[in-house]
Design a protein around this motif. Structure first.
Motif, PDB file in Angstrom:
ATOM      1  N   THR A  31       0.826  -1.211   0.000  1.00  0.00           N
ATOM      2  CA  THR A  31       0.000   0.000   0.000  1.00  0.00           C
ATOM      3  C   THR A  31       0.860   1.260   0.000  1.00  0.00           C
ATOM      4  O   THR A  31       0.586   2.222  -0.739  1.00  0.00           O
ATOM      5  CB  THR A  31      -0.917  -0.008   1.224  1.00  0.00           C
ATOM      6  OG1 THR A  31      -1.742  -1.178   1.197  1.00  0.00           O
ATOM      7  CG2 THR A  31      -1.813   1.219   1.249  1.00  0.00           C
ATOM      8  N   GLU A  34       2.524   1.602  -3.456  1.00  0.00           N
ATOM      9  CA  GLU A  34       1.565   2.061  -4.461  1.00  0.00           C
ATOM     10  C   GLU A  34       1.165   3.507  -4.217  1.00  0.00           C
ATOM     11  O   GLU A  34       0.989   4.288  -5.163  1.00  0.00           O
ATOM     12  CB  GLU A  34       0.319   1.162  -4.442  1.00  0.00           C
ATOM     13  CG  GLU A  34       0.561  -0.254  -4.932  1.00  0.00           C
ATOM     14  CD  GLU A  34       1.010  -0.283  -6.388  1.00  0.00           C
ATOM     15  OE1 GLU A  34       0.538   0.586  -7.166  1.00  0.00           O
ATOM     16  OE2 GLU A  34       1.826  -1.139  -6.737  1.00  0.00           O
ATOM     17  N   SER A  35       1.022   3.861  -2.941  1.00  0.00           N
ATOM     18  CA  SER A  35       0.669   5.243  -2.639  1.00  0.00           C
ATOM     19  C   SER A  35       1.770   6.207  -3.082  1.00  0.00           C
ATOM     20  O   SER A  35       1.498   7.294  -3.627  1.00  0.00           O
ATOM     21  CB  SER A  35       0.423   5.378  -1.133  1.00  0.00           C
ATOM     22  OG  SER A  35       0.125   6.716  -0.807  1.00  0.00           O
ATOM     23  N   GLU A  38       1.634   6.561  -6.858  1.00  0.00           N
ATOM     24  CA  GLU A  38       0.510   7.416  -7.257  1.00  0.00           C
ATOM     25  C   GLU A  38       0.843   8.890  -7.009  1.00  0.00           C
ATOM     26  O   GLU A  38       0.474   9.774  -7.803  1.00  0.00           O
ATOM     27  CB  GLU A  38      -0.748   7.002  -6.505  1.00  0.00           C
ATOM     28  CG  GLU A  38      -1.302   5.658  -6.960  1.00  0.00           C
ATOM     29  CD  GLU A  38      -2.497   5.237  -6.130  1.00  0.00           C
ATOM     30  OE1 GLU A  38      -2.878   6.012  -5.207  1.00  0.00           O
ATOM     31  OE2 GLU A  38      -3.063   4.147  -6.377  1.00  0.00           O
ATOM     32  N   ARG A  39       1.528   9.158  -5.897  1.00  0.00           N
ATOM     33  CA  ARG A  39       1.889  10.546  -5.604  1.00  0.00           C
ATOM     34  C   ARG A  39       2.866  11.101  -6.652  1.00  0.00           C
ATOM     35  O   ARG A  39       2.741  12.251  -7.101  1.00  0.00           O
ATOM     36  CB  ARG A  39       2.513  10.640  -4.205  1.00  0.00           C
ATOM     37  CG  ARG A  39       1.554  10.425  -3.073  1.00  0.00           C
ATOM     38  CD  ARG A  39       2.135  10.933  -1.760  1.00  0.00           C
ATOM     39  NE  ARG A  39       3.442  10.359  -1.473  1.00  0.00           N
ATOM     40  CZ  ARG A  39       3.636   9.248  -0.789  1.00  0.00           C
ATOM     41  NH1 ARG A  39       2.568   8.558  -0.329  1.00  0.00           N
ATOM     42  NH2 ARG A  39       4.851   8.796  -0.545  1.00  0.00           N
TER      43      ARG A  39
END
Length: 423
Positions: A31, A34-35, A38-39
């Motif tokens: 997580t 992936e976060s 994405e940022r």
């Protein structure tokens, strides 16, 4: 047992933490990664849009203009057609998370973030998970200790109770522990203690009753045997031997009665019998003792009365009353018979001082005596009378008058269960 409970509870908690903890670490690592990706992608798109807007209004795109728009620790490369790349920030060393976005004017924006920042965030998350797991282990140990004490202490207490029962202490403890299974065991132990207590009480009572009830017949039998040894007259020997045999039969009846009464005090074998026979037998048995004491024993009242009861039990009741008068009374002892309603009454009275006022209401209780005697004779006599459906009462205190009430109605079968009852 306490150690096993703690170890088993701790093992279960550790297994749960291992299974769910590892899964949680894997999920959280993915997580966070992936976060971060994405940022970075979001920032690349945002910077590309900023570059597009400045190119549309023909404003210069420089590193100084874009530096305030770049997040700290990020490395950005902006490539414009026909121009040198614009670099903002420090190029990350080692592995990095990278994302690119293209603008409408042909520019390309690449954003990189060092993977070390993701690693730090994953480390913080792992630290938090580890602290939570440690707190869970501590809580599990405390809970296991509490549960072990809650279960082990009652078991130890129940073992002590069982040991006390085995050592002859039948007192119930009436202690409960809030655990249904353990409370059930405690109930069974308390019930067993009460039953054992009743059995011990019955045995002690039987021993005391036997000692009291057998003393008088044995004394009378000894006197008869002494008479036989002191005489050479065959007729006297025969007469005394006949009386001694009758006394042996009564002694046997006393023993049988005591055993029967100890099992069930209401188990009587009531029959219709002549009161005169029982009274005359008691007079013959007790006259020698009264003559030795310089006193007399007489009978009066209505003759040829028939009553319902057990002759041996009635004889024992009268013997207890006569002995009581011999020990505690004075003067002549009189046995009077009369009829009241449907009952035959035998009254035993003497010319002594009577029953003290402080003993009057408790005269039939066990261990109550006015002159250091056993204090069970009248209590046993009342039990014997009630076992035959009669009753024994103190009719007068000064002088003492005791009355034995017996039914005159013959026994008949009960229509309900066929057992003999007295009505």
């Amino acid at each position: 047992m306490r150690r096993r409970l703690i170890q088993s509870t701790l093992a279960v908690v550790l297994v749960v933490i291992a299974v769910f903890g590892v899964s949680l670490v894997i999920v959280e690592t993915r997580t966070i990664t992936e976060s971060a990706r994405e940022r970075v992608e979001s920032e690349a798109v945002r910077l590309a849009s900023i570059v597009d807007s400045r190119l549309l209004v023909e404003e210069k795109v420089t590193a100084a203009v874009l530096r305030d728009q770049v997040t700290e620790d990020r490395y950005v490369v902006v490539r414009l057609p026909g121009r040198a790349p614009i670099e903002i920030g420090d190029r990350p060393e080692g592995d990095a998370i990278s994302a690119s976005a293209s603008g409408e004017e042909g520019e390309t924006v690449t954003v990189q973030e060092p993977r070390s920042s993701v690693t730090r965030e994953v480390g913080r998350t792992l630290l938090i998970i580890g602290l939570v797991a440690l707190l869970a282990v501590i809580a599990a140990v405390l809970l296991a200790v509490r549960q072990a004490n809650r279960l082990a202490s009652p078991l130890t207490d129940l073992a002590e109770t069982a040991e006390r029962l085995g050592s002859g202490d039948p007192r119930p403890r009436h202690r409960r522990y809030g655990v249904p299974e353990l409370d059930r065991v405690a109930d069974v132990l308390d019930s067993s203690a009460e039953r054992i207590g009743r059995m011990l009480t019955a045995e002690r009572r039987l021993a005391a009753d036997a000692s009291h009830q057998l003393r008088t017949p044995l004394t009378a039998l000894s006197m008869r045997l002494e008479e036989i040894t002191l005489t050479d007259d065959p007729e006297t020997v025969k007469e005394e031997a006949t009386i001694a045999l009758a006394q042996v039969e009564r002694l046997t009846d006393v023993v049988q009665r005591l055993l029967t009464n100890s099992r069930d005090p209401r188990t009587g074998s009531a029959v219709t019998f002549e009161l005169d026979e029982v009274i005359q037998q008691q007079l013959a048995e007790w006259r020698p003792a009264y003559r030795s004491a310089g006193r007399a024993i007489v009978t009066s009242g209505k003759r040829h009365l028939r009553a319902v009861g057990t002759p041996g039990a009635v004889a024992q009741v009268l013997a207890a009353l006569i002995e009581n008068s011999l020990m505690h009374g004075g003067g002549t002892v009189a046995l009077r018979t009369r009829v009241t309603g449907n009952q035959a009454v035998i009254e035993v009275t003497d010319e002594g001082p009577g029953v003290p006022a402080d003993l009057g209401a408790r005269i039939f209780e066990r261990a109550i005596s006015g002159h250091n005697s056993t204090g069970i004779g009248l209590a046993v006599a009342r039990d014997l009378a009630e076992a035959d459906g009669g009753r024994l009462e103190m009719l007068q205190a000064r002088p003492a008058v005791f009355g034995l009430f017996l039914s005159r109605t013959p026994p008949r079968k009960s229509q309900d269960d066929g057992r003999q009852t007295v009505r």
